[in-house]
Design a protein around this motif. Structure first.
Motif, PDB file in Angstrom:
ATOM      1  N   LEU A 177       0.888  -1.575   0.048  1.00 55.22           N
ATOM      2  CA  LEU A 177       0.069   0.154   0.109  1.00 55.22           C
ATOM      3  C   LEU A 177       1.083   1.071  -0.129  1.00 55.22           C
ATOM      4  N   GLY A 178       0.369   2.213  -0.319  1.00 61.48           N
ATOM      5  CA  GLY A 178       0.718   3.538  -0.769  1.00 61.48           C
ATOM      6  C   GLY A 178      -0.071   4.752  -0.540  1.00 61.48           C
ATOM      7  N   VAL A 179       1.109   5.790  -0.746  1.00 59.87           N
ATOM      8  CA  VAL A 179       0.715   6.964  -0.941  1.00 59.87           C
ATOM      9  C   VAL A 179       0.907   7.740  -2.061  1.00 59.87           C
ATOM     10  N   ILE A 180       0.872   8.609  -3.060  1.00 60.60           N
ATOM     11  CA  ILE A 180       1.214   9.505  -4.141  1.00 60.60           C
ATOM     12  C   ILE A 180       0.569  10.441  -3.601  1.00 60.60           C
ATOM     13  N   GLY A 181       1.862  12.146  -4.013  1.00 62.51           N
ATOM     14  CA  GLY A 181       1.713  13.360  -3.474  1.00 62.51           C
ATOM     15  C   GLY A 181       2.297  13.403  -4.065  1.00 62.51           C
ATOM     16  N   PRO A 182       3.010  15.391  -3.964  1.00 63.02           N
ATOM     17  CA  PRO A 182       3.957  16.181  -4.784  1.00 63.02           C
ATOM     18  C   PRO A 182       4.961  15.732  -3.567  1.00 63.02           C
ATOM     19  N   THR A 183       6.285  15.572  -4.744  1.00 67.17           N
ATOM     20  CA  THR A 183       7.230  15.821  -4.212  1.00 67.17           C
ATOM     21  C   THR A 183       8.189  17.135  -2.932  1.00 67.17           C
ATOM     22  N   ARG A 184       7.012  18.039  -2.650  1.00 69.42           N
ATOM     23  CA  ARG A 184       6.950  18.278  -1.365  1.00 69.42           C
ATOM     24  C   ARG A 184       5.825  18.060  -0.162  1.00 69.42           C
ATOM     25  N   MET A 185       5.972  17.558   0.388  1.00 68.77           N
ATOM     26  CA  MET A 185       5.434  16.635   1.026  1.00 68.77           C
ATOM     27  C   MET A 185       5.625  16.703   2.219  1.00 68.77           C
ATOM     28  N   ALA A 186       5.171  16.694   3.735  1.00 67.73           N
ATOM     29  CA  ALA A 186       5.372  16.587   4.638  1.00 67.73           C
ATOM     30  C   ALA A 186       5.520  14.958   4.612  1.00 67.73           C
ATOM     31  N   TYR A 187       6.861  14.327   4.712  1.00 67.84           N
ATOM     32  CA  TYR A 187       7.222  13.551   4.855  1.00 67.84           C
ATOM     33  C   TYR A 187       7.426  12.671   6.052  1.00 67.84           C
ATOM     34  N   GLU A 188       7.743  13.154   7.264  1.00 63.39           N
ATOM     35  CA  GLU A 188       8.140  13.040   8.703  1.00 63.39           C
ATOM     36  C   GLU A 188       6.542  12.603   9.159  1.00 63.39           C
ATOM     37  N   ARG A 189       5.181  13.044   8.614  1.00 61.54           N
ATOM     38  CA  ARG A 189       4.275  13.159   9.063  1.00 61.54           C
ATOM     39  C   ARG A 189       3.598  12.271   7.766  1.00 61.54           C
ATOM     40  N   ILE A 190       3.894  11.909   6.975  1.00 61.80           N
ATOM     41  CA  ILE A 190       3.017  10.228   6.298  1.00 61.80           C
ATOM     42  C   ILE A 190       3.284   9.591   6.309  1.00 61.80           C
ATOM     43  N   ILE A 191       5.046   9.369   6.066  1.00 62.76           N
ATOM     44  CA  ILE A 191       5.559   7.668   6.406  1.00 62.76           C
ATOM     45  C   ILE A 191       4.985   7.266   7.610  1.00 62.76           C
ATOM     46  N   PRO A 192       4.682   7.620   8.472  1.00 67.49           N
ATOM     47  CA  PRO A 192       4.356   7.021   9.607  1.00 67.49           C
ATOM     48  C   PRO A 192       2.773   6.358   9.375  1.00 67.49           C
ATOM     49  N   ILE A 193       2.517   7.382   8.364  1.00 63.02           N
ATOM     50  CA  ILE A 193       0.555   6.691   8.392  1.00 63.02           C
ATOM     51  C   ILE A 193       0.579   6.222   7.926  1.00 63.02           C
ATOM     52  N   VAL A 194       1.451   5.666   6.461  1.00 62.92           N
ATOM     53  CA  VAL A 194       1.652   4.469   5.847  1.00 62.92           C
ATOM     54  C   VAL A 194       1.682   3.381   6.003  1.00 62.92           C
ATOM     55  N   ASP A 195       3.194   3.712   7.358  1.00 66.33           N
ATOM     56  CA  ASP A 195       3.463   2.864   7.912  1.00 66.33           C
ATOM     57  C   ASP A 195       2.646   1.904   8.947  1.00 66.33           C
ATOM     58  N   ILE A 196       1.759   2.847   9.651  1.00 68.50           N
ATOM     59  CA  ILE A 196       0.731   2.531  10.518  1.00 68.50           C
ATOM     60  C   ILE A 196      -0.577   1.407  10.168  1.00 68.50           C
ATOM     61  N   THR A 197      -1.206   1.715   8.179  1.00 73.13           N
ATOM     62  CA  THR A 197      -1.460   1.299   7.903  1.00 73.13           C
ATOM     63  C   THR A 197      -1.218  -0.285   7.836  1.00 73.13           C
ATOM     64  N   ALA A 198      -0.191   0.022   6.947  1.00 74.84           N
ATOM     65  CA  ALA A 198       0.795  -1.146   6.614  1.00 74.84           C
ATOM     66  C   ALA A 198       0.376  -2.604   8.365  1.00 74.84           C
ATOM     67  N   LYS A 199       0.739  -1.980   8.983  1.00 71.93           N
ATOM     68  CA  LYS A 199       0.789  -2.947  10.233  1.00 71.93           C
ATOM     69  C   LYS A 199      -1.267  -3.496  10.365  1.00 71.93           C
ATOM     70  N   LEU A 200      -1.306  -2.270  10.867  1.00 67.59           N
ATOM     71  CA  LEU A 200      -3.155  -2.873  10.850  1.00 67.59           C
ATOM     72  C   LEU A 200      -3.665  -2.964  10.102  1.00 67.59           C
ATOM     73  N   LEU A 201      -3.460  -3.359   8.530  1.00 68.52           N
ATOM     74  CA  LEU A 201      -3.972  -3.514   7.555  1.00 68.52           C
ATOM     75  C   LEU A 201      -3.858  -5.180   7.788  1.00 68.52           C
ATOM     76  N   SER A 202      -2.076  -5.670   7.976  1.00 65.87           N
ATOM     77  CA  SER A 202      -2.015  -6.793   8.885  1.00 65.87           C
ATOM     78  C   SER A 202      -2.472  -7.270   8.867  1.00 65.87           C
ATOM     79  N   ASN A 203      -2.032  -7.223  10.597  1.00 70.04           N
ATOM     80  CA  ASN A 203      -3.087  -7.926  11.559  1.00 70.04           C
ATOM     81  C   ASN A 203      -4.509  -8.004  11.254  1.00 70.04           C
ATOM     82  N   ALA A 204      -5.399  -6.572  10.730  1.00 70.92           N
ATOM     83  CA  ALA A 204      -7.080  -7.729  10.451  1.00 70.92           C
ATOM     84  C   ALA A 204      -6.763  -7.926   9.304  1.00 70.92           C
TER      85      ALA A 204
END
Length: 338
Positions: free
Chosen positions: A307-334
């Protein structure tokens, strides 16, 4: 690069991501925390520009990060922000369905809602499903229906055109052979096992089962069904993307066809953990002004998708990386708890 240059580059990238405007030396002096003169900052900025980490637009005296600058920031300078409790609770609530397809759709929606960009989820590969039952049914003289049922309840129906006519008893024998020897194997394991052992079976049945396995190994889903996308229209609100009509059109063509995205996500599935593609690093020209952040997800300890996110190169990487990471972990658990 010395520590002072690193601090100034980090400050510049963070403020450009936040403001979207070229950053001048006065802003860097105010926010970097360095006790240096404006002339020193201008000299360091000049050095960073010569090294290719920042650039100066023609219309401004300030600087903006280049893709090379973003890469150094992401790899070495960024401070990842922990995801707040409200966002984690929202993800847990959204990823609580007992239905696999609903989970996939919800994961894409959650990624889009929390980032305000486009959320992508590659659906689990059917080839990883475990065989429960296979049956061959006679349709006409040389036309055979193959029914393949996996333990998670998915059913594939494939029609084969055989080289010869098979009797009902021969088709029953083929079904019995697979079901008695291969229950509990994934489709990949089933193909490997039968290709090793089919020489023991009558030649005609051998060819029939080989054809059935080849058909089962071909994805029945289209690219549109294999990659779920949510929130792609959010990218119309991004200034850097919306002003370039040609690039935007090509980007939406990728969303429509999805084949390139499927290949990129499939490649990311083999990686360990978070992957970040900045601009042309993805290898797809329409994504040259975009960044893609991906993470693999699992079911019962086995990686089954990305899974992942597509956005502009000017994105808040420090905020979006944990969103992708935790979503992957929670989807794996589910998926593992189904």
């Amino acid at each position: 690069m010395d520590k002072r240059a690193q601090i100034l580059l980090k400050t510049l990238v963070e403020h450009y991501i936040s403001a979207g405007q070229p950053i001048g030396s006065r802003t860097l002096l105010q926010h970097s925390g360095l006790d240096v003169s404006p002339a020193t900052i201008r000299n360091v900025m000049s050095d960073l520009e010569q090294l290719g980490f920042i650039a100066s637009p023609h219309t401004s005296s300030g600087r903006i990060p280049t893709k090379k600058g973003y890469r150094l920031f992401v790899d070495s300078l960024m401070t990842v922000q922990p995801l707040d409790n409200r966002a984690v609770a929202q993800l847990k609530t959204g990823l609580s369905s007992p239905n696999q397809q609903e989970l996939i759709n919800s994961a894409a929606d959650m990624l889009s809602q929390l980032t305000q960009f486009a959320g992508l989820v590659m659906t689990p590969k059917r080839s990883r499903n475990v065989l429960k039952h296979m049956e061959f049914l006679h349709l006409s003289e040389k036309k055979i229906l193959v029914i393949l049922v996996t333990e998670d309840g998915q059913v594939q129906n494939r029609i084969l055109m055989a080289e010869k006519a098979f009797s009902s008893s021969e088709l029953i024998a083929a079904s019995n052979y697979v079901n008695s020897h291969c229950q509990g194997l994934t489709l990949d394991e089933l193909q490997h096992k039968l290709k090793q052992e089919l020489q023991q079976v009558q030649a005609d049945i051998n060819r029939l089962m080989s054809a059935a396995l080849d058909a089962a190994g071909q994805p029945e889903q289209s690219a549109k069904e294999t990659v779920v996308i949510s929130g792609e229209r959010n990218l119309l609100q991004v200034d850097e993307l919306s002003t370039n009509v040609t690039s935007l059109r090509k980007l939406f063509e990728i969303f429509e066809r999805r084949t390139a995205l499927m290949q990129l996500l499939d490649h990311s599935q083999r990686a360990d953990g978070i992957q970040i593609f900045i601009g042309g690093e993805s290898g797809y020209l329409p994504l040259d002004e975009c960044s893609l952040i991906t993470a693999p997800y699992e079911a019962d300890g086995q990686v089954v998708g990305t899974l992942g996110v597509i956005g502009p190169t000017r994105m808040a990487y420090e905020r979006i990386i944990p969103i992708v990471d935790i979503t992957a972990k929670l989807l794996s658990n589910a998926l593992s708890n189904q």
